[in-house]
Design a protein around this motif. Structure first.
Motif, PDB file in Angstrom:
ATOM      1  N   LYS A   1       0.829  -1.199   0.000  1.00 31.15           N
ATOM      2  CA  LYS A   1       0.000   0.000   0.000  1.00 31.15           C
ATOM      3  C   LYS A   1       0.868   1.256   0.000  1.00 31.15           C
ATOM      4  CE  LYS A   1      -3.576   2.400   2.588  1.00 31.15           C
ATOM      5  NZ  LYS A   1      -4.351   2.449   3.826  1.00 31.15           N
ATOM      6  N   MET A   2       1.942   1.237   0.806  1.00 31.31           N
ATOM      7  CA  MET A   2       2.837   2.380   0.872  1.00 31.31           C
ATOM      8  C   MET A   2       3.535   2.602  -0.473  1.00 31.31           C
ATOM      9  SD  MET A   2       6.069   3.185   3.429  1.00 31.31           S
ATOM     10  CE  MET A   2       6.178   1.480   3.781  1.00 31.31           C
ATOM     11  N   LEU A   3       3.982   1.529  -1.110  1.00 29.94           N
ATOM     12  CA  LEU A   3       4.626   1.629  -2.414  1.00 29.94           C
ATOM     13  C   LEU A   3       3.660   2.185  -3.456  1.00 29.94           C
ATOM     14  CD1 LEU A   3       7.033   1.084  -4.281  1.00 29.94           C
ATOM     15  CD2 LEU A   3       6.171  -1.225  -4.568  1.00 29.94           C
ATOM     16  N   LYS A   4       2.424   1.700  -3.450  1.00 29.09           N
ATOM     17  CA  LYS A   4       1.426   2.174  -4.404  1.00 29.09           C
ATOM     18  C   LYS A   4       1.118   3.639  -4.172  1.00 29.09           C
ATOM     19  CE  LYS A   4      -3.190   1.123  -6.221  1.00 29.09           C
ATOM     20  NZ  LYS A   4      -3.199   2.346  -6.919  1.00 29.09           N
ATOM     21  N   THR A   5       1.006   4.054  -2.922  1.00 27.45           N
ATOM     22  CA  THR A   5       0.717   5.450  -2.599  1.00 27.45           C
ATOM     23  C   THR A   5       1.796   6.374  -3.141  1.00 27.45           C
ATOM     24  OG1 THR A   5      -0.447   4.801  -0.585  1.00 27.45           O
ATOM     25  CG2 THR A   5       0.298   7.081  -0.710  1.00 27.45           C
ATOM     26  N   HIS A   6       3.064   6.030  -2.893  1.00 31.00           N
ATOM     27  CA  HIS A   6       4.166   6.870  -3.360  1.00 31.00           C
ATOM     28  C   HIS A   6       4.302   6.827  -4.886  1.00 31.00           C
ATOM     29  CE1 HIS A   6       5.488   7.984   0.591  1.00 31.00           C
ATOM     30  NE2 HIS A   6       5.766   6.741   0.950  1.00 31.00           N
ATOM     31  N   ALA A   7       4.080   5.671  -5.474  1.00 34.33           N
ATOM     32  CA  ALA A   7       4.172   5.553  -6.932  1.00 34.33           C
ATOM     33  C   ALA A   7       3.046   6.319  -7.610  1.00 34.33           C
ATOM     34  CB  ALA A   7       4.143   4.087  -7.343  1.00 34.33           C
ATOM     35  N   ASP A   8       1.852   6.333  -7.010  1.00 37.74           N
ATOM     36  CA  ASP A   8       0.728   7.073  -7.572  1.00 37.74           C
ATOM     37  C   ASP A   8       0.973   8.581  -7.547  1.00 37.74           C
ATOM     38  OD1 ASP A   8      -0.618   4.768  -8.164  1.00 37.74           O
ATOM     39  OD2 ASP A   8      -1.983   4.883  -6.438  1.00 37.74           O
ATOM     40  N   ARG A   9       1.828   9.019  -6.629  1.00 36.91           N
ATOM     41  CA  ARG A   9       2.195  10.442  -6.581  1.00 36.91           C
ATOM     42  C   ARG A   9       3.182  10.805  -7.685  1.00 36.91           C
ATOM     43  NH1 ARG A   9       3.178  10.898  -0.098  1.00 36.91           N
ATOM     44  NH2 ARG A   9       0.999  10.654   0.499  1.00 36.91           N
ATOM     45  N   GLY A  10       3.624   9.801  -8.429  1.00 36.86           N
ATOM     46  CA  GLY A  10       4.525  10.058  -9.542  1.00 36.86           C
ATOM     47  C   GLY A  10       5.995   9.918  -9.197  1.00 36.86           C
ATOM     48  N   LEU A  11       6.295   9.390  -8.010  1.00 34.82           N
ATOM     49  CA  LEU A  11       7.694   9.234  -7.609  1.00 34.82           C
ATOM     50  C   LEU A  11       8.299   8.018  -8.293  1.00 34.82           C
ATOM     51  CD1 LEU A  11       7.396   9.948  -3.792  1.00 34.82           C
ATOM     52  CD2 LEU A  11       8.119  11.511  -5.589  1.00 34.82           C
ATOM     53  N   LYS A  12       9.535   8.161  -8.732  1.00 29.45           N
ATOM     54  CA  LYS A  12      10.250   7.065  -9.374  1.00 29.45           C
ATOM     55  C   LYS A  12      11.704   7.092  -8.920  1.00 29.45           C
ATOM     56  CE  LYS A  12       7.536   6.954 -13.604  1.00 29.45           C
ATOM     57  NZ  LYS A  12       7.563   7.044 -15.055  1.00 29.45           N
ATOM     58  N   GLY A  13      12.348   5.955  -9.005  1.00 35.51           N
ATOM     59  CA  GLY A  13      13.789   5.864  -8.764  1.00 35.51           C
ATOM     60  C   GLY A  13      14.213   6.308  -7.380  1.00 35.51           C
ATOM     61  N   ASP A  14      15.193   7.204  -7.338  1.00 34.78           N
ATOM     62  CA  ASP A  14      15.752   7.660  -6.073  1.00 34.78           C
ATOM     63  C   ASP A  14      14.728   8.391  -5.216  1.00 34.78           C
ATOM     64  OD1 ASP A  14      18.259   6.587  -6.551  1.00 34.78           O
ATOM     65  OD2 ASP A  14      19.003   8.412  -7.524  1.00 34.78           O
ATOM     66  N   ALA A  15      13.855   9.166  -5.836  1.00 34.96           N
ATOM     67  CA  ALA A  15      12.831   9.889  -5.080  1.00 34.96           C
ATOM     68  C   ALA A  15      11.881   8.906  -4.394  1.00 34.96           C
ATOM     69  CB  ALA A  15      12.056  10.820  -5.998  1.00 34.96           C
ATOM     70  N   LEU A  16      11.526   7.833  -5.080  1.00 38.92           N
ATOM     71  CA  LEU A  16      10.645   6.814  -4.502  1.00 38.92           C
ATOM     72  C   LEU A  16      11.335   6.114  -3.336  1.00 38.92           C
ATOM     73  CD1 LEU A  16       8.020   5.155  -4.581  1.00 38.92           C
ATOM     74  CD2 LEU A  16       9.115   3.683  -6.262  1.00 38.92           C
ATOM     75  N   ARG A  17      12.606   5.738  -3.526  1.00 35.62           N
ATOM     76  CA  ARG A  17      13.346   5.082  -2.445  1.00 35.62           C
ATOM     77  C   ARG A  17      13.496   5.995  -1.235  1.00 35.62           C
ATOM     78  NH1 ARG A  17      15.610   2.712  -6.936  1.00 35.62           N
ATOM     79  NH2 ARG A  17      17.103   4.376  -7.323  1.00 35.62           N
ATOM     80  N   SER A  18      13.744   7.275  -1.468  1.00 32.60           N
ATOM     81  CA  SER A  18      13.889   8.232  -0.367  1.00 32.60           C
ATOM     82  C   SER A  18      12.582   8.395   0.399  1.00 32.60           C
ATOM     83  CB  SER A  18      14.344   9.586  -0.898  1.00 32.60           C
ATOM     84  OG  SER A  18      15.617   9.489  -1.466  1.00 32.60           O
TER      85      SER A  18
END
Length: 72
Positions: free
Chosen positions: A43-60
Protein backbone atom coordinates in the motif's frame (compact mmCIF):
# COMPACT_ATOMS: atom_id res chain seq x y z
CA UNK A 1 54.81 -7.61 -23.95
CA UNK A 2 52.67 -6.37 -21.05
CA UNK A 3 49.21 -7.70 -20.38
CA UNK A 4 46.35 -5.25 -20.18
CA UNK A 5 43.44 -5.91 -17.87
CA UNK A 6 41.27 -3.15 -19.37
CA UNK A 7 38.02 -4.15 -21.02
CA UNK A 8 38.08 -4.02 -24.79
CA UNK A 9 34.42 -3.11 -25.18
CA UNK A 10 32.86 0.17 -24.17
CA UNK A 11 30.04 0.30 -21.67
CA UNK A 12 27.89 2.14 -24.20
CA UNK A 13 27.43 -1.18 -26.02
CA UNK A 14 25.98 -2.49 -22.72
CA UNK A 15 27.73 -5.76 -23.43
CA UNK A 16 29.47 -5.82 -20.05
CA UNK A 17 27.59 -3.07 -18.23
CA UNK A 18 24.36 -3.95 -16.48
CA UNK A 19 21.26 -1.86 -16.85
CA UNK A 20 18.50 -1.17 -14.34
CA UNK A 21 16.35 -4.18 -13.49
CA UNK A 22 12.91 -2.64 -13.50
CA UNK A 23 9.81 -3.84 -11.67
CA UNK A 24 9.21 -6.92 -13.84
CA UNK A 25 12.64 -8.45 -13.37
CA UNK A 26 12.73 -7.48 -9.70
CA UNK A 27 9.39 -9.27 -9.20
CA UNK A 28 10.81 -12.39 -10.88
CA UNK A 29 13.85 -12.33 -8.58
CA UNK A 30 11.56 -11.95 -5.57
CA UNK A 31 9.48 -14.95 -6.67
CA UNK A 32 12.59 -17.10 -7.04
CA UNK A 33 13.86 -16.03 -3.61
CA UNK A 34 10.44 -16.47 -2.01
CA UNK A 35 10.24 -12.85 -0.90
CA UNK A 36 6.76 -11.41 -0.49
CA UNK A 37 5.59 -7.88 0.25
CA UNK A 38 3.26 -7.28 3.15
CA UNK A 39 -0.06 -5.56 2.49
CA UNK A 40 1.11 -2.48 4.40
CA UNK A 41 4.32 -2.21 2.36
CA UNK A 42 2.47 -2.75 -0.91
CA UNK A 43 0.00 0.00 0.00
CA UNK A 44 2.84 2.38 0.87
CA UNK A 45 4.63 1.63 -2.41
CA UNK A 46 1.43 2.17 -4.40
CA UNK A 47 0.72 5.45 -2.60
CA UNK A 48 4.17 6.87 -3.36
CA UNK A 49 4.17 5.55 -6.93
CA UNK A 50 0.73 7.07 -7.57
CA UNK A 51 2.19 10.44 -6.58
CA UNK A 52 4.52 10.06 -9.54
CA UNK A 53 7.69 9.23 -7.61
CA UNK A 54 10.25 7.06 -9.37
CA UNK A 55 13.79 5.86 -8.76
CA UNK A 56 15.75 7.66 -6.07
CA UNK A 57 12.83 9.89 -5.08
CA UNK A 58 10.64 6.81 -4.50
CA UNK A 59 13.35 5.08 -2.44
CA UNK A 60 13.89 8.23 -0.37
CA UNK A 61 10.16 8.62 0.33
CA UNK A 62 9.84 4.99 1.41
CA UNK A 63 12.92 5.24 3.64
CA UNK A 64 11.56 8.44 5.18
CA UNK A 65 8.22 6.80 5.94
CA UNK A 66 9.98 3.96 7.75
CA UNK A 67 12.09 6.48 9.69
CA UNK A 68 9.01 8.42 10.82
CA UNK A 69 7.24 5.21 11.88
CA UNK A 70 10.26 4.16 13.91
CA UNK A 71 10.39 7.48 15.76
CA UNK A 72 6.78 7.27 17.04
Amino acid sequence: MSKSSALKKSSSSRRFATGPLGKGKAAKFAMVEGITTSAKSAKMLKTHADRGLKGDALRSAIAASFATQKGK
